[in-house]
Design a protein around this motif. Structure first.
Motif, PDB file in Angstrom:
ATOM      1  N   VAL A   1       2.524  -7.148   5.660  1.00  0.00           N
ATOM      2  CA  VAL A   1       3.176  -6.313   6.673  1.00  0.00           C
ATOM      3  C   VAL A   1       4.644  -6.708   6.746  1.00  0.00           C
ATOM      4  O   VAL A   1       4.972  -7.860   7.085  1.00  0.00           O
ATOM      5  CB  VAL A   1       2.510  -6.488   8.055  1.00  0.00           C
ATOM      6  CG1 VAL A   1       3.189  -5.586   9.086  1.00  0.00           C
ATOM      7  CG2 VAL A   1       1.026  -6.177   7.972  1.00  0.00           C
ATOM      8  N   VAL A   2       5.507  -5.779   6.403  1.00  0.00           N
ATOM      9  CA  VAL A   2       6.949  -6.044   6.375  1.00  0.00           C
ATOM     10  C   VAL A   2       7.685  -4.856   6.990  1.00  0.00           C
ATOM     11  O   VAL A   2       7.076  -3.874   7.419  1.00  0.00           O
ATOM     12  CB  VAL A   2       7.456  -6.280   4.932  1.00  0.00           C
ATOM     13  CG1 VAL A   2       6.779  -7.490   4.317  1.00  0.00           C
ATOM     14  CG2 VAL A   2       7.223  -5.040   4.061  1.00  0.00           C
ATOM     15  N   TYR A   3       9.003  -4.952   7.010  1.00  0.00           N
ATOM     16  CA  TYR A   3       9.808  -3.830   7.463  1.00  0.00           C
ATOM     17  C   TYR A   3      10.039  -2.859   6.312  1.00  0.00           C
ATOM     18  O   TYR A   3      10.013  -3.244   5.133  1.00  0.00           O
ATOM     19  CB  TYR A   3      11.161  -4.314   7.980  1.00  0.00           C
ATOM     20  CG  TYR A   3      11.082  -5.179   9.212  1.00  0.00           C
ATOM     21  CD1 TYR A   3      10.466  -4.717  10.371  1.00  0.00           C
ATOM     22  CD2 TYR A   3      11.635  -6.463   9.214  1.00  0.00           C
ATOM     23  CE1 TYR A   3      10.402  -5.516  11.513  1.00  0.00           C
ATOM     24  CE2 TYR A   3      11.579  -7.265  10.351  1.00  0.00           C
ATOM     25  CZ  TYR A   3      10.952  -6.782  11.493  1.00  0.00           C
ATOM     26  OH  TYR A   3      10.888  -7.568  12.608  1.00  0.00           O
ATOM     27  N   LYS A   4      10.289  -1.620   6.657  1.00  0.00           N
ATOM     28  CA  LYS A   4      10.585  -0.603   5.645  1.00  0.00           C
ATOM     29  C   LYS A   4      11.761  -1.020   4.766  1.00  0.00           C
ATOM     30  O   LYS A   4      11.750  -0.811   3.550  1.00  0.00           O
ATOM     31  CB  LYS A   4      10.896   0.728   6.333  1.00  0.00           C
ATOM     32  CG  LYS A   4      11.306   1.846   5.387  1.00  0.00           C
ATOM     33  CD  LYS A   4      11.732   3.084   6.155  1.00  0.00           C
ATOM     34  CE  LYS A   4      12.272   4.162   5.222  1.00  0.00           C
ATOM     35  NZ  LYS A   4      12.733   5.347   5.984  1.00  0.00           N
ATOM     36  N   SER A   5      12.769  -1.630   5.375  1.00  0.00           N
ATOM     37  CA  SER A   5      13.959  -2.046   4.624  1.00  0.00           C
ATOM     38  C   SER A   5      13.625  -3.090   3.568  1.00  0.00           C
ATOM     39  O   SER A   5      14.217  -3.104   2.485  1.00  0.00           O
ATOM     40  CB  SER A   5      15.027  -2.592   5.582  1.00  0.00           C
ATOM     41  OG  SER A   5      14.509  -3.661   6.347  1.00  0.00           O
ATOM     42  N   ASP A   6      12.663  -3.972   3.872  1.00  0.00           N
ATOM     43  CA  ASP A   6      12.260  -4.985   2.889  1.00  0.00           C
ATOM     44  C   ASP A   6      11.539  -4.339   1.719  1.00  0.00           C
ATOM     45  O   ASP A   6      11.780  -4.678   0.556  1.00  0.00           O
ATOM     46  CB  ASP A   6      11.338  -6.020   3.547  1.00  0.00           C
ATOM     47  CG  ASP A   6      12.029  -6.799   4.638  1.00  0.00           C
ATOM     48  OD1 ASP A   6      12.949  -7.568   4.331  1.00  0.00           O
ATOM     49  OD2 ASP A   6      11.653  -6.634   5.805  1.00  0.00           O
ATOM     50  N   ALA A   7      10.634  -3.424   2.035  1.00  0.00           N
ATOM     51  CA  ALA A   7       9.874  -2.747   0.989  1.00  0.00           C
ATOM     52  C   ALA A   7      10.795  -1.940   0.084  1.00  0.00           C
ATOM     53  O   ALA A   7      10.614  -1.909  -1.140  1.00  0.00           O
ATOM     54  CB  ALA A   7       8.828  -1.839   1.630  1.00  0.00           C
ATOM     55  N   GLN A   8      11.791  -1.311   0.660  1.00  0.00           N
ATOM     56  CA  GLN A   8      12.721  -0.483  -0.110  1.00  0.00           C
ATOM     57  C   GLN A   8      13.523  -1.306  -1.110  1.00  0.00           C
ATOM     58  O   GLN A   8      13.908  -0.815  -2.169  1.00  0.00           O
ATOM     59  CB  GLN A   8      13.680   0.240   0.857  1.00  0.00           C
ATOM     60  CG  GLN A   8      14.646   1.186   0.178  1.00  0.00           C
ATOM     61  CD  GLN A   8      15.441   2.008   1.186  1.00  0.00           C
ATOM     62  OE1 GLN A   8      14.875   2.639   2.071  1.00  0.00           O
ATOM     63  NE2 GLN A   8      16.752   1.999   1.057  1.00  0.00           N
ATOM     64  N   GLY A   9      13.724  -2.569  -0.796  1.00  0.00           N
ATOM     65  CA  GLY A   9      14.524  -3.422  -1.669  1.00  0.00           C
ATOM     66  C   GLY A   9      13.743  -4.084  -2.787  1.00  0.00           C
ATOM     67  O   GLY A   9      14.307  -4.868  -3.554  1.00  0.00           O
ATOM     68  N   SER A  10      12.446  -3.797  -2.908  1.00  0.00           N
ATOM     69  CA  SER A  10      11.627  -4.435  -3.944  1.00  0.00           C
ATOM     70  C   SER A  10      10.997  -3.390  -4.866  1.00  0.00           C
ATOM     71  O   SER A  10      10.486  -2.372  -4.416  1.00  0.00           O
ATOM     72  CB  SER A  10      10.515  -5.264  -3.296  1.00  0.00           C
ATOM     73  OG  SER A  10       9.623  -5.772  -4.283  1.00  0.00           O
ATOM     74  N   THR A  11      11.028  -3.685  -6.176  1.00  0.00           N
ATOM     75  CA  THR A  11      10.384  -2.807  -7.163  1.00  0.00           C
ATOM     76  C   THR A  11       8.969  -3.266  -7.481  1.00  0.00           C
ATOM     77  O   THR A  11       8.262  -2.615  -8.246  1.00  0.00           O
ATOM     78  CB  THR A  11      11.203  -2.785  -8.464  1.00  0.00           C
ATOM     79  OG1 THR A  11      11.305  -4.133  -8.976  1.00  0.00           O
ATOM     80  CG2 THR A  11      12.601  -2.238  -8.226  1.00  0.00           C
ATOM     81  N   LYS A  12       8.567  -4.386  -6.865  1.00  0.00           N
ATOM     82  CA  LYS A  12       7.257  -4.968  -7.173  1.00  0.00           C
ATOM     83  C   LYS A  12       6.188  -4.622  -6.140  1.00  0.00           C
ATOM     84  O   LYS A  12       5.039  -5.029  -6.277  1.00  0.00           O
ATOM     85  CB  LYS A  12       7.391  -6.484  -7.292  1.00  0.00           C
ATOM     86  CG  LYS A  12       8.305  -6.929  -8.426  1.00  0.00           C
ATOM     87  CD  LYS A  12       8.425  -8.450  -8.480  1.00  0.00           C
ATOM     88  CE  LYS A  12       9.354  -8.883  -9.593  1.00  0.00           C
ATOM     89  NZ  LYS A  12       9.501 -10.368  -9.649  1.00  0.00           N
ATOM     90  N   VAL A  13       6.581  -3.884  -5.109  1.00  0.00           N
ATOM     91  CA  VAL A  13       5.608  -3.464  -4.099  1.00  0.00           C
ATOM     92  C   VAL A  13       5.769  -1.973  -3.832  1.00  0.00           C
ATOM     93  O   VAL A  13       6.780  -1.366  -4.200  1.00  0.00           O
ATOM     94  CB  VAL A  13       5.778  -4.246  -2.771  1.00  0.00           C
ATOM     95  CG1 VAL A  13       5.681  -5.752  -3.007  1.00  0.00           C
ATOM     96  CG2 VAL A  13       7.089  -3.890  -2.081  1.00  0.00           C
ATOM     97  N   LYS A  14       4.773  -1.404  -3.170  1.00  0.00           N
ATOM     98  CA  LYS A  14       4.867  -0.010  -2.729  1.00  0.00           C
ATOM     99  C   LYS A  14       4.318   0.084  -1.309  1.00  0.00           C
ATOM    100  O   LYS A  14       3.474  -0.724  -0.893  1.00  0.00           O
ATOM    101  CB  LYS A  14       4.095   0.909  -3.665  1.00  0.00           C
ATOM    102  CG  LYS A  14       2.589   0.667  -3.708  1.00  0.00           C
ATOM    103  CD  LYS A  14       1.916   1.618  -4.696  1.00  0.00           C
ATOM    104  CE  LYS A  14       0.405   1.359  -4.774  1.00  0.00           C
ATOM    105  NZ  LYS A  14      -0.270   2.265  -5.757  1.00  0.00           N
ATOM    106  N   VAL A  15       4.809   1.055  -0.587  1.00  0.00           N
ATOM    107  CA  VAL A  15       4.365   1.266   0.790  1.00  0.00           C
ATOM    108  C   VAL A  15       3.085   2.094   0.788  1.00  0.00           C
ATOM    109  O   VAL A  15       3.031   3.174   0.191  1.00  0.00           O
ATOM    110  CB  VAL A  15       5.450   1.988   1.613  1.00  0.00           C
ATOM    111  CG1 VAL A  15       4.927   2.319   3.019  1.00  0.00           C
ATOM    112  CG2 VAL A  15       6.708   1.133   1.705  1.00  0.00           C
ATOM    113  N   VAL A  16       2.075   1.562   1.469  1.00  0.00           N
ATOM    114  CA  VAL A  16       0.806   2.270   1.594  1.00  0.00           C
ATOM    115  C   VAL A  16       0.853   3.211   2.792  1.00  0.00           C
ATOM    116  O   VAL A  16       0.485   4.385   2.704  1.00  0.00           O
ATOM    117  CB  VAL A  16      -0.363   1.265   1.772  1.00  0.00           C
ATOM    118  CG1 VAL A  16      -1.655   2.000   2.137  1.00  0.00           C
ATOM    119  CG2 VAL A  16      -0.561   0.452   0.509  1.00  0.00           C
ATOM    120  N   GLU A  17       1.343   2.669   3.897  1.00  0.00           N
ATOM    121  CA  GLU A  17       1.351   3.456   5.140  1.00  0.00           C
ATOM    122  C   GLU A  17       2.278   2.785   6.153  1.00  0.00           C
ATOM    123  O   GLU A  17       2.397   1.562   6.179  1.00  0.00           O
ATOM    124  CB  GLU A  17      -0.079   3.535   5.703  1.00  0.00           C
ATOM    125  CG  GLU A  17      -0.250   4.443   6.890  1.00  0.00           C
ATOM    126  CD  GLU A  17      -1.698   4.504   7.383  1.00  0.00           C
ATOM    127  OE1 GLU A  17      -1.940   5.163   8.424  1.00  0.00           O
ATOM    128  OE2 GLU A  17      -2.579   3.892   6.735  1.00  0.00           O
TER     129      GLU A  17
END
Length: 275
Positions: free
Chosen positions: A206-222
């Motif tokens: 569980v992270v912030y949207k901004s953190d997820a956006q900065g990584s190519t190794k993860v994707k947002v599920v919901e």
């Protein structure tokens, strides 16, 4: 007689040339400092900014942009969990500004008069999201976290990491907290949570949207429902103990402006540009 007059004229010419040379040299000496003492280079001011770890990518770019605008101001960032930064300020660690990922940390400092109340603003906002590995197909929703195949879920430590506190609020609201507690792997900040998922040490995080956006190794599920947790805001303000209040106030004004807000928006934060 003519020889004597000729010699006298030559002597006068030599004397005149000598005086002219001296005047010229004197003028050159004065022109180097315009008649005054040499000017010293402008003094560089250092501002220490304690800021939530989730702001790192945006602040790295802001640091470069501000250096171009204010070359005599050096920005030094102390990044970490907001709760940890709060404690550092309480213990007297040097800081001129504090940007927290949660309101409670700033409120605690205000109660102790460790921050300038009049300077505090809500700088940016964020969304809370669930992430998995970029190639993961087993988790398609927040409810999927209850599946037996999901062994570990990364979250920030709720007591010191605002993202962890928001995560606890959200899971509790969704009636999942008690079920998922055995699976939680607590981290010191959201950067570490992201690292757990990127390296496969946790199936989800569980992270912030901004953190997820900065990584190519993860994707947002919901994204977690906005009403499942308190609104995510990043309050910022000047630390009372600063000796550089004028420079700190100037930087805070810059952070509120369109140029800095554009950079925050680029990295996934909610800004005043959309208001």
């Amino acid at each position: 007689m003519k020889k004597w007059i000729k010699a006298l004229l030559i002597s006068g010419m030599v004397l005149s040339l000598g005086l002219t040379g001296c005047a010229s040299n004197t003028g050159n000496a004065n022109s180097g400092n315009n008649g005054g003492a040499p000017q010293e280079p402008a003094k560089q001011t250092e501002l220490i900014v304690s800021a939530a770890a989730s702001l790192k990518n945006a602040l790295d770019e802001i640091q470069k942009d501000y250096a171009a605008k204010e070359p005599n101001v050096k920005l030094t960032f102390n990044m970490g969990a907001s709760g940890t930064l709060q404690q550092q300020i309480e213990q007297g660690a040097p800081a001129d500004l504090f940007i927290s990922a949660g309101k409670s940390q700033v409120d605690a400092l205000l109660e102790k008069n460790l921050m300038d109340k009049d300077s505090v603003i809500n700088l940016v906002g964020n969304d809370l999201v669930l992430v998995v590995g970029a190639n993961d197909t087993s988790v398609n929703s927040i409810q999927n976290l209850s599946k037996e195949s999901v062994k570990q879920i990364g979250i920030g430590t709720p007591e010191s990491v605002p993202a962890g506190k928001y995560a606890k609020e959200a899971f509790t609201s969704l009636k999942l907290w008690d079920t998922l507690v055995p699976k939680f792997v607590q981290a010191k900040d959201v950067t570490q949570v992201l690292n757990y998922v990127e390296t496969g040490n946790a199936e989800a995080g569980v992270v912030y949207k901004s953190d997820a956006q900065g990584s190519t190794k993860v994707k947002v599920v919901e994204a977690f429902p906005a009403d499942s947790h308190k609104a995510i805001t990043y309050p910022a303000g000047i630390v009372s103990a600063t000796k550089e209040k004028e420079a700190a106030n100037a930087f805070l004004t810059y952070l509120k402006g369109s140029e800095a807000q554009y950079i925050f928006a680029k990295y996934g934060f909610k800004t005043n540009l959309s208001k």
